[in-house]
Design a protein around this motif. Structure first.
Motif, PDB file in Angstrom:
ATOM      1  N   LEU A   1       0.868  -1.464  -0.224  1.00  0.00           N
ATOM      2  CA  LEU A   1      -0.034   0.032   0.054  1.00  0.00           C
ATOM      3  C   LEU A   1       0.806   1.031  -0.321  1.00  0.00           C
ATOM      4  O   LEU A   1       0.697   2.147  -0.781  1.00  0.00           O
ATOM      5  N   ALA A   2       1.892   1.536   0.996  1.00  0.00           N
ATOM      6  CA  ALA A   2       2.860   2.409   1.180  1.00  0.00           C
ATOM      7  C   ALA A   2       3.893   2.322  -0.769  1.00  0.00           C
ATOM      8  O   ALA A   2       3.537   3.886  -0.954  1.00  0.00           O
ATOM      9  N   ARG A   3       3.594   1.754  -1.342  1.00  0.00           N
ATOM     10  CA  ARG A   3       4.697   2.012  -2.549  1.00  0.00           C
ATOM     11  C   ARG A   3       3.263   2.611  -3.555  1.00  0.00           C
ATOM     12  O   ARG A   3       3.643   3.589  -4.146  1.00  0.00           O
ATOM     13  N   LYS A   4       2.041   1.869  -3.025  1.00  0.00           N
ATOM     14  CA  LYS A   4       1.082   2.374  -4.298  1.00  0.00           C
ATOM     15  C   LYS A   4       0.903   3.942  -4.032  1.00  0.00           C
ATOM     16  O   LYS A   4       0.763   4.339  -4.978  1.00  0.00           O
ATOM     17  N   ILE A   5       1.264   4.294  -2.631  1.00  0.00           N
ATOM     18  CA  ILE A   5       1.161   5.749  -2.240  1.00  0.00           C
ATOM     19  C   ILE A   5       1.984   6.398  -2.553  1.00  0.00           C
ATOM     20  O   ILE A   5       1.830   7.633  -2.835  1.00  0.00           O
ATOM     21  N   GLN A   6       3.730   5.973  -2.543  1.00  0.00           N
ATOM     22  CA  GLN A   6       4.362   6.771  -3.003  1.00  0.00           C
ATOM     23  C   GLN A   6       4.786   7.056  -4.376  1.00  0.00           C
ATOM     24  O   GLN A   6       5.044   7.792  -4.724  1.00  0.00           O
ATOM     25  N   SER A   7       3.795   6.010  -5.020  1.00  0.00           N
ATOM     26  CA  SER A   7       3.780   5.869  -6.638  1.00  0.00           C
ATOM     27  C   SER A   7       2.660   7.736  -7.192  1.00  0.00           C
ATOM     28  O   SER A   7       2.431   8.197  -8.278  1.00  0.00           O
ATOM     29  N   LEU A   8       2.197   7.538  -6.630  1.00  0.00           N
ATOM     30  CA  LEU A   8       0.897   9.111  -6.698  1.00  0.00           C
ATOM     31  C   LEU A   8       1.511  10.213  -7.171  1.00  0.00           C
ATOM     32  O   LEU A   8       2.677  10.262  -6.396  1.00  0.00           O
ATOM     33  N   ALA A   9       1.098  11.130  -7.166  1.00  0.00           N
ATOM     34  CA  ALA A   9       1.249  12.020  -7.581  1.00  0.00           C
ATOM     35  C   ALA A   9       1.347  13.160  -6.045  1.00  0.00           C
ATOM     36  O   ALA A   9       1.166  12.541  -5.095  1.00  0.00           O
ATOM     37  N   PRO A  10       2.074  14.520  -6.302  1.00  0.00           N
ATOM     38  CA  PRO A  10       2.547  14.785  -4.800  1.00  0.00           C
ATOM     39  C   PRO A  10       0.755  15.121  -4.584  1.00  0.00           C
ATOM     40  O   PRO A  10       0.095  15.349  -2.749  1.00  0.00           O
ATOM     41  N   ALA A  11       0.058  15.874  -5.206  1.00  0.00           N
ATOM     42  CA  ALA A  11      -0.831  16.547  -4.713  1.00  0.00           C
ATOM     43  C   ALA A  11      -2.404  15.243  -4.775  1.00  0.00           C
ATOM     44  O   ALA A  11      -2.884  14.909  -3.387  1.00  0.00           O
ATOM     45  N   GLN A  12      -2.064  14.171  -5.255  1.00  0.00           N
ATOM     46  CA  GLN A  12      -2.942  12.714  -4.655  1.00  0.00           C
ATOM     47  C   GLN A  12      -2.875  12.738  -3.203  1.00  0.00           C
ATOM     48  O   GLN A  12      -3.037  11.143  -2.588  1.00  0.00           O
ATOM     49  N   ARG A  13      -0.885  12.131  -3.415  1.00  0.00           N
ATOM     50  CA  ARG A  13      -0.676  11.697  -2.596  1.00  0.00           C
ATOM     51  C   ARG A  13      -0.928  12.189  -1.372  1.00  0.00           C
ATOM     52  O   ARG A  13      -1.680  11.828   0.490  1.00  0.00           O
ATOM     53  N   TYR A  14      -0.836  14.185  -0.932  1.00  0.00           N
ATOM     54  CA  TYR A  14      -1.605  14.468  -0.017  1.00  0.00           C
ATOM     55  C   TYR A  14      -3.222  14.212   0.118  1.00  0.00           C
ATOM     56  O   TYR A  14      -3.539  14.259   1.797  1.00  0.00           O
ATOM     57  N   LEU A  15      -3.600  14.184  -0.404  1.00  0.00           N
ATOM     58  CA  LEU A  15      -4.923  13.732  -0.060  1.00  0.00           C
ATOM     59  C   LEU A  15      -5.499  12.445   0.784  1.00  0.00           C
ATOM     60  O   LEU A  15      -6.583  12.685   1.537  1.00  0.00           O
ATOM     61  N   VAL A  16      -4.080  11.437  -0.270  1.00  0.00           N
ATOM     62  CA  VAL A  16      -4.729   9.944   1.052  1.00  0.00           C
ATOM     63  C   VAL A  16      -3.884  10.655   2.128  1.00  0.00           C
ATOM     64  O   VAL A  16      -4.730   9.941   3.102  1.00  0.00           O
ATOM     65  N   GLU A  17      -3.004  11.522   2.512  1.00  0.00           N
ATOM     66  CA  GLU A  17      -2.905  11.710   3.899  1.00  0.00           C
ATOM     67  C   GLU A  17      -3.413  12.457   4.913  1.00  0.00           C
ATOM     68  O   GLU A  17      -3.758  12.285   5.645  1.00  0.00           O
ATOM     69  N   GLU A  18      -4.351  12.992   4.157  1.00  0.00           N
ATOM     70  CA  GLU A  18      -5.674  13.899   4.927  1.00  0.00           C
ATOM     71  C   GLU A  18      -7.066  13.033   4.813  1.00  0.00           C
ATOM     72  O   GLU A  18      -7.139  13.427   6.204  1.00  0.00           O
ATOM     73  N   LEU A  19      -7.188  11.932   3.951  1.00  0.00           N
ATOM     74  CA  LEU A  19      -8.205  11.119   4.171  1.00  0.00           C
ATOM     75  C   LEU A  19      -7.528  10.353   5.387  1.00  0.00           C
ATOM     76  O   LEU A  19      -8.407  10.546   5.911  1.00  0.00           O
ATOM     77  N   VAL A  20      -6.411   9.943   5.553  1.00  0.00           N
ATOM     78  CA  VAL A  20      -5.708   9.176   6.611  1.00  0.00           C
ATOM     79  C   VAL A  20      -6.182   9.647   8.364  1.00  0.00           C
ATOM     80  O   VAL A  20      -6.244   8.989   9.106  1.00  0.00           O
ATOM     81  N   GLU A  21      -4.947  10.755   8.221  1.00  0.00           N
ATOM     82  CA  GLU A  21      -5.430  11.917   8.718  1.00  0.00           C
ATOM     83  C   GLU A  21      -6.837  11.366   9.721  1.00  0.00           C
ATOM     84  O   GLU A  21      -6.953  11.655  10.982  1.00  0.00           O
ATOM     85  N   GLN A  22      -7.662  12.453   8.828  1.00  0.00           N
ATOM     86  CA  GLN A  22      -9.181  12.596   9.104  1.00  0.00           C
ATOM     87  C   GLN A  22      -9.482  11.161   9.735  1.00  0.00           C
ATOM     88  O   GLN A  22     -10.580  10.778  11.239  1.00  0.00           O
ATOM     89  N   LEU A  23      -9.087   9.766   9.477  1.00  0.00           N
ATOM     90  CA  LEU A  23      -9.143   8.989   9.700  1.00  0.00           C
ATOM     91  C   LEU A  23      -9.165   8.795  11.182  1.00  0.00           C
ATOM     92  O   LEU A  23      -9.925   7.843  12.446  1.00  0.00           O
ATOM     93  N   VAL A  24      -8.052   8.609  11.006  1.00  0.00           N
ATOM     94  CA  VAL A  24      -7.318   8.082  12.491  1.00  0.00           C
ATOM     95  C   VAL A  24      -7.620   9.005  14.018  1.00  0.00           C
ATOM     96  O   VAL A  24      -8.393   8.471  14.639  1.00  0.00           O
ATOM     97  N   GLN A  25      -8.132  10.457  13.383  1.00  0.00           N
ATOM     98  CA  GLN A  25      -8.686  11.222  14.090  1.00  0.00           C
ATOM     99  C   GLN A  25     -10.326  11.301  14.840  1.00  0.00           C
ATOM    100  O   GLN A  25     -10.914  10.916  16.075  1.00  0.00           O
ATOM    101  N   ALA A  26     -10.630  10.342  13.765  1.00  0.00           N
ATOM    102  CA  ALA A  26     -12.247   9.817  13.932  1.00  0.00           C
ATOM    103  C   ALA A  26     -12.697   8.401  15.046  1.00  0.00           C
ATOM    104  O   ALA A  26     -13.124   8.037  15.201  1.00  0.00           O
ATOM    105  N   ASN A  27     -10.862   8.002  14.969  1.00  0.00           N
ATOM    106  CA  ASN A  27     -11.460   6.464  15.831  1.00  0.00           C
ATOM    107  C   ASN A  27     -10.547   6.650  16.939  1.00  0.00           C
ATOM    108  O   ASN A  27     -10.236   5.959  18.242  1.00  0.00           O
ATOM    109  N   LEU A  28     -10.030   8.081  17.114  1.00  0.00           N
ATOM    110  CA  LEU A  28      -9.509   8.366  18.849  1.00  0.00           C
ATOM    111  C   LEU A  28     -10.671   7.970  19.995  1.00  0.00           C
ATOM    112  O   LEU A  28     -11.151   9.067  20.066  1.00  0.00           O
TER     113      LEU A  28
END
Length: 154
Positions: free
Chosen positions: A127-154
């Motif tokens: 999964l990390a390799r797939k994310i790393q292959s994305l364009a920077p703007a797409q990686r940023y969106l994935v990072e933001e999505l993951v951050e929101q999911l982590v925050q929701a589970n706290l």
């Protein structure tokens, strides 16, 4: 008027940097909770948050069209409002030591599923390799999505 070469004035942003900034600003505005319909709307919403002198719609238009990058204090206000880092908004994703832009790998490795493991699973690495292959703007969106999911589970 002759444009200065980057070596003559290293503190002056290039046209490429200004254009990249405007793209990141547009991306952050699109993903924000409150849609901004144009320069006038951006100036109005920005001025509600900024403690200094108000900006004009013309200034906001210059930000959106890649003609200029805001000063540090204005970048800080934009970043806080749009819930992004000042560094990302101004420069884009930070580079890693080997010169490659930073990926979202730390979020994968620190996920609850990987907690207690000494190393990430093969699925997490894939999964990390797939994310790393994305364009920077797409990686940023994935990072933001993951951050929101982590925050929701706290």
């Amino acid at each position: 008027m002759r444009q200065l070469d980057r070596t003559q004035n290293p503190g002056m942003p290039t046209q490429e940097e200004k254009t990249a900034f405007s793209r990141r600003l547009a991306l952050a505005l699109r993903r924000s909770g409150e849609p901004v319909t144009g320069p006038t709307d951006l100036a109005l919403r920005f001025n509600l948050r900024y403690r200094g002198a108000a900006i004009s719609a013309q200034t906001a238009h210059k930000w959106l069209s890649g003609r200029t990058i805001p000063t540090a204090d204005k970048l800080a206000t934009l970043a806080e409002w749009l819930n992004v880092s000042v560094h990302w908004l101004h420069y884009g994703p930070p580079p890693m030591a080997d010169g490659v832009e930073q990926a979202v790998v730390p979020y994968v490795a620190s996920s609850p599923a990987a907690a207690g493991d000494d190393k990430p699973s093969q699925a997490a690495l894939t999964l990390a390799r797939k994310i790393q292959s994305l364009a920077p703007a797409q990686r940023y969106l994935v990072e933001e999505l993951v951050e929101q999911l982590v925050q929701a589970n706290l």
